[in-house]
Motif scaffolding. Sequence first.
Motif, mmCIF file in Angstrom:
data_model
loop_
_atom_site.group_PDB
_atom_site.id
_atom_site.type_symbol
_atom_site.label_atom_id
_atom_site.label_comp_id
_atom_site.label_asym_id
_atom_site.label_seq_id
_atom_site.Cartn_x
_atom_site.Cartn_y
_atom_site.Cartn_z
ATOM 1 N N ILE A 32 0.823 -1.211 0.000
ATOM 2 C CA ILE A 32 0.000 0.000 0.000
ATOM 3 C C ILE A 32 0.860 1.265 0.000
ATOM 4 C CG2 ILE A 32 -1.755 1.303 1.271
ATOM 5 C CD1 ILE A 32 -2.787 -1.144 -0.243
ATOM 6 N N TYR A 33 2.015 1.225 0.618
ATOM 7 C CA TYR A 33 2.943 2.362 0.526
ATOM 8 C C TYR A 33 3.270 2.645 -0.938
ATOM 9 C CZ TYR A 33 7.700 4.142 -0.136
ATOM 10 O OH TYR A 33 8.811 4.803 -0.607
ATOM 11 N N GLN A 34 3.607 1.619 -1.690
ATOM 12 C CA GLN A 34 3.931 1.815 -3.098
ATOM 13 C C GLN A 34 2.731 2.344 -3.873
ATOM 14 O OE1 GLN A 34 5.652 -1.724 -4.794
ATOM 15 N NE2 GLN A 34 7.382 -1.761 -3.372
ATOM 16 N N LEU A 35 1.554 1.790 -3.597
ATOM 17 C CA LEU A 35 0.354 2.254 -4.293
ATOM 18 C C LEU A 35 0.081 3.716 -3.989
ATOM 19 C CD1 LEU A 35 -2.101 1.671 -6.069
ATOM 20 C CD2 LEU A 35 -3.309 0.922 -4.004
ATOM 21 N N LEU A 36 0.262 4.107 -2.752
ATOM 22 C CA LEU A 36 0.052 5.508 -2.359
ATOM 23 C C LEU A 36 0.913 6.447 -3.201
ATOM 24 C CD1 LEU A 36 -1.149 7.592 -0.297
ATOM 25 C CD2 LEU A 36 0.866 7.122 1.109
ATOM 26 N N VAL A 37 2.177 6.123 -3.326
ATOM 27 C CA VAL A 37 3.091 6.938 -4.119
ATOM 28 C C VAL A 37 2.681 6.906 -5.597
ATOM 29 C CG1 VAL A 37 5.479 7.167 -4.933
ATOM 30 C CG2 VAL A 37 5.016 6.636 -2.520
ATOM 31 N N MET A 38 2.320 5.747 -6.075
ATOM 32 C CA MET A 38 2.015 5.595 -7.496
ATOM 33 C C MET A 38 0.719 6.291 -7.908
ATOM 34 S SD MET A 38 3.326 1.658 -8.034
ATOM 35 C CE MET A 38 3.200 1.594 -9.833
ATOM 36 N N VAL A 39 -0.281 6.307 -7.022
ATOM 37 C CA VAL A 39 -1.520 7.000 -7.400
ATOM 38 C C VAL A 39 -1.303 8.504 -7.474
ATOM 39 C CG1 VAL A 39 -3.101 5.223 -6.571
ATOM 40 C CG2 VAL A 39 -2.454 7.078 -5.043
ATOM 41 N N ILE A 40 -0.412 9.020 -6.640
ATOM 42 C CA ILE A 40 -0.078 10.443 -6.731
ATOM 43 C C ILE A 40 0.626 10.721 -8.053
ATOM 44 C CG2 ILE A 40 1.329 12.311 -5.748
ATOM 45 C CD1 ILE A 40 0.847 11.058 -2.985
ATOM 46 N N LEU A 41 1.557 9.873 -8.417
ATOM 47 C CA LEU A 41 2.318 10.073 -9.652
ATOM 48 C C LEU A 41 1.473 9.865 -10.905
ATOM 49 C CD1 LEU A 41 5.647 8.222 -8.749
ATOM 50 C CD2 LEU A 41 5.272 10.696 -8.862
ATOM 51 N N SER A 42 0.455 9.015 -10.826
ATOM 52 C CA SER A 42 -0.278 8.628 -12.027
ATOM 53 C C SER A 42 -1.309 9.652 -12.485
ATOM 54 C CB SER A 42 -0.968 7.281 -11.821
ATOM 55 O OG SER A 42 -1.976 7.382 -10.836
ATOM 56 N N ALA A 43 -1.616 10.640 -11.649
ATOM 57 C CA ALA A 43 -2.605 11.649 -12.044
ATOM 58 C C ALA A 43 -2.163 12.346 -13.330
ATOM 59 C CB ALA A 43 -2.780 12.666 -10.921
ATOM 60 N N GLN A 44 -3.038 12.324 -14.340
ATOM 61 C CA GLN A 44 -2.778 12.929 -15.646
ATOM 62 C C GLN A 44 -1.523 12.369 -16.323
ATOM 63 O OE1 GLN A 44 -3.718 17.216 -15.990
ATOM 64 N NE2 GLN A 44 -4.137 17.158 -13.786
ATOM 65 N N ASP A 45 -1.196 11.148 -15.970
ATOM 66 C CA ASP A 45 -0.104 10.429 -16.635
ATOM 67 C C ASP A 45 -0.597 9.015 -16.900
ATOM 68 O OD1 ASP A 45 2.483 9.472 -17.493
ATOM 69 O OD2 ASP A 45 3.396 11.067 -16.306
ATOM 70 N N ARG A 46 0.184 8.226 -17.600
ATOM 71 C CA ARG A 46 -0.220 6.867 -17.952
ATOM 72 C C ARG A 46 0.215 5.875 -16.878
ATOM 73 N NH1 ARG A 46 3.090 7.881 -21.840
ATOM 74 N NH2 ARG A 46 4.053 5.819 -21.636
ATOM 75 N N GLY A 81 10.497 12.674 -15.890
ATOM 76 C CA GLY A 81 9.659 12.388 -17.051
ATOM 77 C C GLY A 81 8.175 12.332 -16.745
ATOM 78 N N VAL A 82 7.810 12.432 -15.461
ATOM 79 C CA VAL A 82 6.408 12.375 -15.048
ATOM 80 C C VAL A 82 5.772 13.750 -15.239
ATOM 81 C CG1 VAL A 82 4.866 12.011 -13.076
ATOM 82 C CG2 VAL A 82 6.870 10.536 -13.387
ATOM 83 N N ARG A 83 4.540 13.762 -15.721
ATOM 84 C CA ARG A 83 3.841 15.034 -15.902
ATOM 85 C C ARG A 83 3.640 15.725 -14.555
ATOM 86 N NH1 ARG A 83 -1.313 15.281 -19.609
ATOM 87 N NH2 ARG A 83 -0.593 17.442 -19.673
ATOM 88 N N TYR A 84 3.941 17.018 -14.539
ATOM 89 C CA TYR A 84 3.802 17.838 -13.327
ATOM 90 C C TYR A 84 4.621 17.271 -12.168
ATOM 91 C CZ TYR A 84 -0.181 19.211 -16.199
ATOM 92 O OH TYR A 84 -0.984 19.596 -17.241
ATOM 93 N N HIS A 85 5.816 16.793 -12.503
ATOM 94 C CA HIS A 85 6.613 16.091 -11.493
ATOM 95 C C HIS A 85 7.001 16.976 -10.313
ATOM 96 C CE1 HIS A 85 9.699 17.725 -14.260
ATOM 97 N NE2 HIS A 85 10.431 17.853 -13.164
ATOM 98 N N ASN A 86 7.215 18.258 -10.546
ATOM 99 C CA ASN A 86 7.615 19.122 -9.423
ATOM 100 C C ASN A 86 6.543 19.161 -8.346
ATOM 101 O OD1 ASN A 86 10.157 19.889 -10.402
ATOM 102 N ND2 ASN A 86 9.286 21.524 -11.664
ATOM 103 N N ASN A 87 5.286 19.349 -8.758
ATOM 104 C CA ASN A 87 4.191 19.360 -7.782
ATOM 105 C C ASN A 87 4.040 17.999 -7.118
ATOM 106 O OD1 ASN A 87 3.507 22.020 -8.306
ATOM 107 N ND2 ASN A 87 1.950 21.509 -9.822
ATOM 108 N N LYS A 88 4.126 16.954 -7.905
ATOM 109 C CA LYS A 88 3.920 15.609 -7.363
ATOM 110 C C LYS A 88 5.025 15.221 -6.390
ATOM 111 C CE LYS A 88 1.271 13.993 -11.354
ATOM 112 N NZ LYS A 88 1.218 13.082 -12.520
ATOM 113 N N ILE A 89 6.241 15.607 -6.688
ATOM 114 C CA ILE A 89 7.348 15.317 -5.762
ATOM 115 C C ILE A 89 7.111 16.022 -4.434
ATOM 116 C CG2 ILE A 89 9.795 15.782 -5.332
ATOM 117 C CD1 ILE A 89 10.231 15.239 -8.369
#
Length: 214
Positions: A32-46, A81-89
């Motif tokens: 679930i830790y990994q999923l938490l990070v990944m759902v944040i990163l996946s917004a408006q990305d593939r 390479g992630v869309r909007y990576h600065n905000n997501k980080i």
Amino acid sequence: MDLFDDKDWGEILKPLIEKYRNHRHPLHYGNIYQLLVMVILSAQDRDDHINSLAPAIFDRYPTIDTLTEANQNDLTQLLQGVRYHNNKIEWILQTAKIIKSKGYIPENMKELTTLPGIGRKSANVLLREMGRPSEGVLVDLHVLRVAPRLGITKATVADTIEKDLMKHVPKNLWEDTGLSLSFLGREICRPTNPKHNECILADSCEWFKSVVKS
């Protein structure tokens, strides 16, 4: 008569839910830790893009505690390479610190949606994968397209579509409804050239009826 009143959407959606209920979530997470990070990163990305980056992220930061030791520059090397990576980080780092201070990852909608980068869509994903009681219906970009096409809603905004789904689908089906509609959108009900002849909901679909009539 309201568009919804003459249809039992719970019954209509059951074959779709049965088809997709046991499908693996599109984000290939290990915990679930990994999923938490990944759902944040996946917004408006593939999802497949995030899946490709995940091993390097979690090799370097295998736990919440190790992630709190990272900084913006560290994560930019992995995520530029992630869309909007600065905000997501920034959201990921803030969320990691909050969770470390709490000592747990929240397991309810109210707490999850206080975390930076976690809205209702992501919270619904997390609750489903945690096996916690459903508090809503996942509405991603695919559901945003598919639900109005079917005729479950006239809305075009995610929050309103979710409310309509919650109103017209029995609560015991909420958990699987969103993801099933999402898979339908990924595989069959595509933005262009939808595969009407392969859709198990075609007979109940308002959009298909309009296509046939035209």
